[in-house]
Write a protein that holds these residues in place. Structure first.
Motif, PDB file in Angstrom:
ATOM      1  N   GLY A 235       0.808  -1.197   0.000  1.00 20.43           N
ATOM      2  CA  GLY A 235       0.000   0.000   0.000  1.00 20.43           C
ATOM      3  C   GLY A 235       0.847   1.255   0.000  1.00 20.43           C
ATOM      4  O   GLY A 235       2.078   1.198  -0.118  1.00 20.43           O
ATOM      5  N   THR A 236       0.185   2.406   0.170  1.00 18.40           N
ATOM      6  CA  THR A 236       0.834   3.709   0.093  1.00 18.40           C
ATOM      7  C   THR A 236       0.501   4.525   1.341  1.00 18.40           C
ATOM      8  O   THR A 236      -0.666   4.591   1.759  1.00 18.40           O
ATOM      9  CB  THR A 236       0.343   4.468  -1.154  1.00 18.40           C
ATOM     10  N   VAL A 237       1.514   5.150   1.913  1.00 17.42           N
ATOM     11  CA  VAL A 237       1.295   6.058   3.030  1.00 17.42           C
ATOM     12  C   VAL A 237       0.635   7.323   2.484  1.00 17.42           C
ATOM     13  O   VAL A 237       1.196   8.004   1.623  1.00 17.42           O
ATOM     14  CB  VAL A 237       2.617   6.410   3.737  1.00 17.42           C
ATOM     15  N   THR A 238      -0.569   7.631   2.993  1.00 14.62           N
ATOM     16  CA  THR A 238      -1.253   8.836   2.517  1.00 14.62           C
ATOM     17  C   THR A 238      -0.958  10.028   3.425  1.00 14.62           C
ATOM     18  O   THR A 238      -0.791  11.145   2.958  1.00 14.62           O
ATOM     19  CB  THR A 238      -2.771   8.610   2.442  1.00 14.62           C
ATOM     20  N   THR A 239      -0.911   9.791   4.725  1.00 12.39           N
ATOM     21  CA  THR A 239      -0.530  10.824   5.682  1.00 12.39           C
ATOM     22  C   THR A 239      -0.074  10.121   6.954  1.00 12.39           C
ATOM     23  O   THR A 239      -0.300   8.920   7.121  1.00 12.39           O
ATOM     24  CB  THR A 239      -1.698  11.794   5.963  1.00 12.39           C
ATOM     25  N   PHE A 240       0.573  10.857   7.849  1.00  9.01           N
ATOM     26  CA  PHE A 240       1.156  10.196   9.016  1.00  9.01           C
ATOM     27  C   PHE A 240       1.400  11.219  10.118  1.00  9.01           C
ATOM     28  O   PHE A 240       1.330  12.436   9.901  1.00  9.01           O
ATOM     29  CB  PHE A 240       2.481   9.508   8.633  1.00  9.01           C
ATOM     30  N   CYS A 241       1.704  10.707  11.310  1.00  5.18           N
ATOM     31  CA  CYS A 241       2.116  11.557  12.416  1.00  5.18           C
ATOM     32  C   CYS A 241       3.272  10.886  13.146  1.00  5.18           C
ATOM     33  O   CYS A 241       3.416   9.660  13.114  1.00  5.18           O
ATOM     34  CB  CYS A 241       0.961  11.829  13.379  1.00  5.18           C
ATOM     35  N   ILE A 242       4.103  11.698  13.782  1.00  7.04           N
ATOM     36  CA  ILE A 242       5.221  11.198  14.574  1.00  7.04           C
ATOM     37  C   ILE A 242       4.803  11.226  16.037  1.00  7.04           C
ATOM     38  O   ILE A 242       4.431  12.276  16.566  1.00  7.04           O
ATOM     39  CB  ILE A 242       6.486  12.037  14.351  1.00  7.04           C
ATOM     40  N   VAL A 243       4.839  10.075  16.694  1.00  8.90           N
ATOM     41  CA  VAL A 243       4.422   9.950  18.089  1.00  8.90           C
ATOM     42  C   VAL A 243       5.644  10.109  18.987  1.00  8.90           C
ATOM     43  O   VAL A 243       6.626   9.368  18.851  1.00  8.90           O
ATOM     44  CB  VAL A 243       3.748   8.588  18.336  1.00  8.90           C
ATOM     45  N   ASN A 244       5.582  11.067  19.901  1.00  4.50           N
ATOM     46  CA  ASN A 244       6.711  11.356  20.783  1.00  4.50           C
ATOM     47  C   ASN A 244       6.430  11.061  22.247  1.00  4.50           C
ATOM     48  O   ASN A 244       7.319  11.230  23.086  1.00  4.50           O
ATOM     49  CB  ASN A 244       7.124  12.825  20.651  1.00  4.50           C
ATOM     50  N   ILE A 245       5.205  10.659  22.566  1.00  2.00           N
ATOM     51  CA  ILE A 245       4.834  10.362  23.942  1.00  2.00           C
ATOM     52  C   ILE A 245       4.558   8.872  24.055  1.00  2.00           C
ATOM     53  O   ILE A 245       3.700   8.340  23.342  1.00  2.00           O
ATOM     54  CB  ILE A 245       3.617  11.180  24.377  1.00  2.00           C
ATOM     55  N   LYS A 246       5.242   8.201  24.945  1.00  2.00           N
ATOM     56  CA  LYS A 246       5.092   6.760  25.093  1.00  2.00           C
ATOM     57  C   LYS A 246       3.774   6.433  25.769  1.00  2.00           C
ATOM     58  O   LYS A 246       3.447   6.974  26.827  1.00  2.00           O
ATOM     59  CB  LYS A 246       6.249   6.186  25.916  1.00  2.00           C
ATOM     60  N   ALA A 247       3.010   5.545  25.163  1.00  2.19           N
ATOM     61  CA  ALA A 247       1.714   5.152  25.709  1.00  2.19           C
ATOM     62  C   ALA A 247       1.899   4.076  26.768  1.00  2.19           C
ATOM     63  O   ALA A 247       2.809   3.246  26.688  1.00  2.19           O
ATOM     64  CB  ALA A 247       0.804   4.646  24.593  1.00  2.19           C
ATOM     65  N   LYS A 248       1.021   4.111  27.757  1.00  2.00           N
ATOM     66  CA  LYS A 248       1.053   3.116  28.818  1.00  2.00           C
ATOM     67  C   LYS A 248       0.819   1.724  28.247  1.00  2.00           C
ATOM     68  O   LYS A 248      -0.041   1.516  27.402  1.00  2.00           O
ATOM     69  CB  LYS A 248      -0.015   3.446  29.870  1.00  2.00           C
ATOM     70  N   ASN A 249       1.621   0.745  28.714  1.00  2.00           N
ATOM     71  CA  ASN A 249       1.499  -0.668  28.335  1.00  2.00           C
ATOM     72  C   ASN A 249       1.784  -0.928  26.859  1.00  2.00           C
ATOM     73  O   ASN A 249       1.460  -2.008  26.356  1.00  2.00           O
ATOM     74  CB  ASN A 249       0.093  -1.200  28.684  1.00  2.00           C
ATOM     75  N   LEU A 250       2.384   0.031  26.162  1.00  2.00           N
ATOM     76  CA  LEU A 250       2.726  -0.174  24.754  1.00  2.00           C
ATOM     77  C   LEU A 250       4.237  -0.260  24.635  1.00  2.00           C
ATOM     78  O   LEU A 250       4.948   0.713  24.891  1.00  2.00           O
ATOM     79  CB  LEU A 250       2.187   0.972  23.897  1.00  2.00           C
ATOM     80  N   ASP A 251       4.728  -1.426  24.250  1.00  4.94           N
ATOM     81  CA  ASP A 251       6.164  -1.684  24.239  1.00  4.94           C
ATOM     82  C   ASP A 251       6.776  -1.244  22.908  1.00  4.94           C
ATOM     83  O   ASP A 251       7.312  -2.054  22.152  1.00  4.94           O
ATOM     84  CB  ASP A 251       6.431  -3.166  24.491  1.00  4.94           C
ATOM     85  N   ILE A 252       6.670   0.038  22.617  1.00  7.76           N
ATOM     86  CA  ILE A 252       7.255   0.615  21.406  1.00  7.76           C
ATOM     87  C   ILE A 252       8.019   1.860  21.821  1.00  7.76           C
ATOM     88  O   ILE A 252       7.475   2.734  22.495  1.00  7.76           O
ATOM     89  CB  ILE A 252       6.183   0.977  20.362  1.00  7.76           C
ATOM     90  N   GLU A 253       9.270   1.947  21.431  1.00 16.62           N
ATOM     91  CA  GLU A 253      10.076   3.100  21.801  1.00 16.62           C
ATOM     92  C   GLU A 253       9.705   4.301  20.930  1.00 16.62           C
ATOM     93  O   GLU A 253       9.447   4.171  19.734  1.00 16.62           O
ATOM     94  CB  GLU A 253      11.568   2.788  21.646  1.00 16.62           C
ATOM     95  N   VAL A 254       9.664   5.458  21.544  1.00 14.94           N
ATOM     96  CA  VAL A 254       9.387   6.690  20.807  1.00 14.94           C
ATOM     97  C   VAL A 254      10.710   7.329  20.400  1.00 14.94           C
ATOM     98  O   VAL A 254      11.741   7.093  21.039  1.00 14.94           O
ATOM     99  CB  VAL A 254       8.562   7.662  21.677  1.00 14.94           C
TER     100      VAL A 254
END
Length: 319
Positions: A235-254
């Protein structure tokens, strides 16, 4: 002829949770700090009424109000409702009454829990008092609950300057919604296809648009959709955002990137995380493909395919 078995009704428990952080103005700061110090404050309006909990603007004139008044810690129940099965996070773990209590010296009522042995022990007009929490931090939970208390009403309210040592300047209020989600026919087909690492949408018989995830009906034409169409996987990225705040219980580094992705053959962009590329190199038109983890029930993230970026005109209607 033996009828076909009814499809399995899918359901899953879901929770939406986030901490809401807010700063406090002088009135709310004094009110919450006062609770920490076992003091209940209200605010006096231009017409002489005392509001508890206090507000920062007069509900009649909309003028700013800061005339603080100390009210009593005992009061009168104005109305109530029995709660036979307390839920997680509520003030008490045993059955209790939700009650509106007009504290002595106040003209409005404060909603809180009333600890009583049963609904027969609660009545409108009964006298109650604050039971303070053993540990107080400057929050409404510093009032653990109300409890029955026989006393005569004392309508007096003393002016208060709202000054306390180490005032509370802000609060974090956790918000959480627990519910059970049951997808319909269209969503069930979509979920079943994902289990086989396929993405399936549905085509509108009128406008011919393919919706992913399918909704069971076309949001534009208002007609039911039933024709299944496999789309993607690229597919194709149509739009996006950069996440800079770490969400609770989400094991993804910002920082990381969350994007709208229009899968090939779809007329609606879905959400997905972008990986395999520095966050500051993600762009509109980037061509991506799904990455599945072992045993995953849906794509973990999308990564660049290495293809040239899509032309803007091919996805501009999906923004």
């Amino acid at each position: 002829m033996t009828p076909a078995p009814a499809p399995e009704v899918l359901s899953a428990p879901l929770a939406v949770e986030f901490p809401f952080t807010r700063s406090l103005g002088p009135v709310q700061s004094a009110f919450l700090t006062g609770l920490r110090e076992r003091t209940v404050l209200g605010v006096r309006t231009a017409d002489g009424r005392v509001l508890v909990p206090p507000v920062e603007y007069d509900p009649v004139t909309a003028e700013e109000i800061r005339d603080l008044v100390e009210v009593g810690t005992a009061g009168t129940v104005t109305t109530w409702a029995w709660n036979p099965a307390p839920r997680r996070g509520q003030p008490l773990t045993t059955p209790f009454a939700w009650a509106l209590v007009r504290l002595d010296g106040a003209d409005t009522a404060l909603l809180h829990a009333l600890d009583a042995p049963g609904p027969d022990a609660v009545r409108t007009g009964m006298r109650v008092r604050v039971r303070w929490a053993a540990e107080r931090t400057g929050a409404i939970t510093d009032i653990a609950c109300f409890e029955p208390y026989e006393s005569e009403p004392d309508p007096r309210g003393a002016p208060h300057d709202g000054e306390f040592a180490d005032p509370v300047r802000g609060i974090v209020a956790p918000a959480r919604l627990d519910y059970v989600y049951s997808p319909g026919r269209a969503q069930s087909r979509y979920i079943a296809a994902l289990a086989g690492r396929r993405t399936v949408g549905e085509r509108c018989p009128s406008c011919r648009k393919v919706y992913v995830p399918p909704r069971g009906a076309c949001p534009t034409c208002g007609v039911a959709t039933d024709e299944q169409v496999e789309v993607g996987p690229r597919g194709t990225v149509t739009t996006f955002c950069i996440v800079n705040i770490k969400a609770k219980n989400l094991d993804i580094e910002v920082p990381y990137v969350y994007a709208h992705i229009a899968l090939d053959g779809a007329d609606l962009a879905l959400h997905g995380r972008i990986g395999g590329i520095p966050y500051d190199q993600v762009r509109m038109g980037l061509r991506v493909e799904p990455v599945w983890t072992e045993g995953g029930r849906y794509p973990d993230h999308y990564r660049p395919t290495g293809e040239p970026d899509a032309d803007y005109d091919t996805y501009k209607e999906l923004l």
